[in-house]
Design an enzyme around this catalytic site. Structure first.
Site: not given
Ligand SMILES: Cc1ncc(C[n+]2csc(CCOP(=O)(O)OP(=O)(O)O)c2C)c(N)n1
Ligand SMILES: [Mg+2]
Length: 362
Positions: A256, A269, A260
Site C-alpha cells: 500500500r 506508524y 490507508h
Molecule cells: C467489520 C469491520 N471492522 C473494522 C473496520 C475498519 N477498517 C476499515 S479498513 C480496515 C483494515 C483493512 O485492512 P486490509 O484487510 O488489509 O485491507 P486494506 O485496507 O489494507 O486494503 C479496518 C479494520 C471495517 N471497515 N469493518
C-alpha cells in the site's frame, strides 16, 4: 509416526523488480497487445488516483481509499474476468469496476458520497463495494452457490485485504467454498498493512495463501506487482472455477504505497525506508522497463497516452461535478420498506432544512 498430510505453497514471479525476465515467459507475452493494455490501464488508474486525492484535498470529494500500488491486480482481473462473471469487490477495486463498465463519473459519485454511483446499471450483476471487512467473501460464496445450482459456467471473484483474512467471515467463506466446490476466486491484496497493523502481527502463518489448505482448496502466492505472474495465476483460477473444479485463494504480494485512506496519515506508524523500498518494486515502472526493452513502448507513446488519460479523467470529472446532488431524503428512503414513524418525522425535517432558508440547526 507417519506424516498424513503435507502441503506446499508456490510463489510465482516472472519479471524482476527491474523488469528483467526471471524465467521463460508464457507464450502470450510474445505479442505486445495484452501487456501494453495492462500498462495503459495501470497508468490510467494511477493518474486517476492522484486526481481523486487532489479533489479530496480541495473539498470536492469524500474520504477516499487510494489504490496506489494495487494497479496490477486491478487491471489483470479486469482483463481476464468475463462480462458474465461476478465481481464482489471491496473498497480498493474502483479501477477494476471501471474496467468492468462502471463509468468514471459514477465511480467518482460513489466516492463523493452519492450512492447513485454505487447503483449504476453498468455494474450488471456485480456487487457494490463492501466497506465492512471480509463480509464480501461470504456474499461471494453465496453467489457462487447460486451459479453452481443453476449449472452455469461463470466465476465469482471477490477481493479483500491481508487484514480481512483474519476475520471469521473470510475463513467461513473459504470453508464453504471448499466443501461445496464453489466457482469462486478469493483474491487477497496483501498490501502489508491493515490501516496501522503490519502484516507481521496480523497472522503468525508464513503465508496467507496457506489458509486455503485448511479449507482443502487451491492456494498460491504471486508477486502482485508483476502483471505476468498475476495473469497466469488468475487465468488458471478463473478457468478452474468456470469448469466447475472449485475455488482458489490467490495471495498477491503488493504494497500500500498510499495512506490507508485520505483520513489516515501513515507517516505516524511506518518508516520512510520501508516505503522507499516498496517503491522499487512497484508495478508500473517494472512493466514500462520491460516494454521499452521489447520496443513496444516509447517516450512519444507515453506522452500521448498521459495526455489522453488527462482528457478521459477531465471528461468524467466534468460529468461528476455538473450533476446536481441527490435529494437529501435519499439518506433515508432506501432503508425500510415501510418507514417507521420516527424516521418519517426526521425525513420531513431533512427536506425542510434542505430548502433555501431552511433551519439547519433545528
Ligand atoms: C467489520 C469491520 N471492522 C473494522 C473496520 C475498519 N477498517 C476499515 S479498513 C480496515 C483494515 C483493512 O485492512 P486490509 O484487510 O488489509 O485491507 P486494506 O485496507 O489494507 O486494503 C479496518 C479494520 C471495517 N471497515 N469493518
Ligand atoms: Mg492490507
Amino acid at each position: 509416526m507417519d506424516t498424513i498430510y503435507q502441503a506446499q505453497i508456490s510463489y510465482s514471479q516472472f519479471l524482476s523488480e527491474t523488469g528483467k525476465p526471471l524465467q521463460p515467459l508464457p507464450d502470450w507475452t510474445g505479442q505486445p497487445d495484452t501487456l501494453v493494455r495492462y500498462y495503459r490501464n495501470m497508468v490510467l488508474a494511477r493518474q486517476l488516483d492522484n486526481k481523486i486525492i487532489a479533489l479530496q484535498r480541495t473539498g470536492q470529494m469524500g474520504t477516499y481509499a487510494s489504490l496506489l500500488g494495487a494497479e496490477a491486480i486491478e487491471v489483470v482481473l479486469g482483463d481476464l474476468m468475463q462480462r458474465d462473471d461476478v465481481l464482489v469487490p471491496y473498497y480498493r477495486n474502483h479501477a477494476l469496476q471501471m474496467l468492468r463498465g462502471l463509468s468514471l463519473a459514477d465511480m467518482l459519485r460513489y466516492w463523493g458520497g452519492d450512492e447513485r454511483g454505487n447503483a449504476s446499471p453498468a455494474m450488471g450483476e456485480d456487487f457494490p463495494n463492501s466497506v465492512p471487512i471480509a463480509t464480501q467473501a461470504l456474499h461471494a460464496a453465496g453467489v457462487a452457490t447460486a451459479i453452481k445450482i443453476r449449472g452455469e459456467k461463470r466465476a465469482v471473484v471477490t477481493v479483500c485485504g491481508d487484514g480481512a483474512t483474519s476475520k471469521g467471515d473470510f475463513l467461513e467463506a473459504l470453508n464453504v467454498a471448499g466443501v461445496w466446490q464453489l466457482p469462486v476466486v478469493f483474491m487477497v491484496n496483501n498490501n502489508q498493512w491493515a490501516i496501522s497493523v503490519p502484516r507481521s502481527i496480523q497472522c503468525c502463518a508464513p503465508t496467507l495463501a496457506q489458509k486455503a489448505i485448511g479449507a482443502g482448496i487451491r492456494g498460491e502466492q504471486v508477486d502482485g506487482n508483476d502483471v505476468i505472474a498475476l495473469h497466469e495465476s488468475i487465468a488458471a483460477a478463473l478457468k478452474h472455477a468456470r469448469e466447475g473444479k472449485g475455488p482458489t485463494l490467490i495471495e498477491a504480494i503488493s504494497y500500500r504505497l498510499s495512506d490507508h485512506t485520505t483520513a489516515d496519515d501513515a507517516t505516524r506508524y511506518r518508516s520512510n525506508d520501508e516505503l522507499k523500498a516498496a517503491w522499487e518494486r512497484e508495478p508500473i515502472k517494472r512493466l514500462q522497463t520491460f516494454l521499452h526493452e521489447q520496443q513496444w513502448w516509447d517516450e512519444l507513446q507515453e506522452t500521448a497516452w498521459q495526455k489522453e488519460v488527462s482528457q478521459i479523467i477531465q471528461q468524467g470529472l466534468d460529468d461528476f461535478l455538473q450533476q446536481p446532488a441527490p435529494p437529501v431524503e435519499d439518506l433515508i428512503d432506501y432503508l425500510y420498506a415501510e418507514l417507521p414513524e420516527a424516521l418519517q418525522e426526521q425525513r420531513q425535517r431533512l427536506i425542510r432544512n434542505a430548502q433555501p432558508g431552511g433551519n439547519h440547526h433545528e
